[in-house]
Scaffold this active site. Structure first.
Site, PDB file in Angstrom:
ATOM      1  CB  THR A  68     -21.311 -28.084   9.041  1.00 42.38           C
ATOM      2  OG1 THR A  68     -20.229 -27.702   9.922  1.00 42.38           O
ATOM      3  CG2 THR A  68     -21.001 -29.426   8.404  1.00 42.38           C
ATOM      4  CG  HIS A 134     -35.415 -11.363  24.409  1.00 41.47           C
ATOM      5  ND1 HIS A 134     -35.753 -12.670  24.636  1.00 41.47           N
ATOM      6  CD2 HIS A 134     -36.541 -10.730  24.006  1.00 41.47           C
ATOM      7  CE1 HIS A 134     -37.051 -12.840  24.364  1.00 41.47           C
ATOM      8  NE2 HIS A 134     -37.545 -11.668  23.983  1.00 41.47           N
TER       9      HIS A 134
HETATM   10  C1  RB5 Z   1     -13.688 -28.639   6.092  1.00 41.29           C
HETATM   11  O1  RB5 Z   1     -13.613 -29.869   5.454  1.00 41.29           O
HETATM   12  C2  RB5 Z   1     -14.811 -28.667   7.130  1.00 41.29           C
HETATM   13  O2  RB5 Z   1     -14.461 -29.485   8.190  1.00 41.29           O
HETATM   14  C3  RB5 Z   1     -15.122 -27.261   7.600  1.00 41.29           C
HETATM   15  O3  RB5 Z   1     -15.462 -26.468   6.513  1.00 41.29           O
HETATM   16  C4  RB5 Z   1     -16.302 -27.112   8.556  1.00 41.29           C
HETATM   17  O4  RB5 Z   1     -17.438 -27.741   8.072  1.00 41.29           O
HETATM   18  C5  RB5 Z   1     -16.057 -27.392   9.962  1.00 41.29           C
HETATM   19  O5  RB5 Z   1     -16.931 -27.272  10.814  1.00 41.29           O
END
Ligand code: RB5
Length: 143
Positions: A68, A134
């Site tokens: 993510t 900034h």
């Molecule tokens: C791995 O499964 C996942 O948790 C990692 O890549 C990440 O998204 C964590 O924030």
């Protein structure tokens, strides 16, 4: 342009490889800090390594990729001097440079598609920090 450092965990491995080729094709040197395969690994280790190298001025800027982008940014932002931004749109990519002087771009391979990730990377690499008011605000974060 400066040399870039890039790292990922297993969940960001495929996008990392694609971005390395993409950035290199622009004539920019890229150091790959791992991971080097899709075996499950712990993103904080990669984040800390990349963040430390930037904090120590070995590299000016870097890219971290996980599923993510969130875990990488949380871990990288623990290092003093690091301003890691999780980005999944081009406007935020631009603003994170203009106003926040982000020195690490965090991407989620499970969130952004390859073409969007390339556009975000392009904008992030080429947009300069505006400074002035900034900078004052960034100094407040550092303090
Ligand atoms: C791995 O499964 C996942 O948790 C990692 O890549 C990440 O998204 C964590 O924030």
């Amino acid at each position: 342009m400066e040399k870039i450092i890039i790292g990922s965990d297993h969940a960001g491995f495929n996008l990392k490889n694609k971005l390395i080729s993409y950035i290199q094709a622009k004539g920019i040197e890229v150091y790959d800090a791992g991971t080097y395969n899709t075996e499950s690994c712990d993103y904080p280790i990669i984040a800390k390594n990349v963040a430390n190298k930037i904090a120590q001025k070995e590299y000016e800027r870097g890219i971290l990729i996980c599923g993510t982008g969130i875990g990488m940014s949380m871990a990288a932002n623990k290092v003093k001097g690091i301003r890691a931004a999780v980005v999944s749109d081009t406007c935020s990519a631009k603003m994170s440079r203009l106003h926040n002087n982000s020195n690490i771009l965090c991407l989620g391979e499970r969130i952004v598609g390859e073409e969007l990730a390339k556009d975000i990377t392009d904008i992030w690499l080429t947009t300069e920090f505006l400074g002035e008011r900034h900078q004052r605000r960034i100094n407040m974060i550092e303090d």
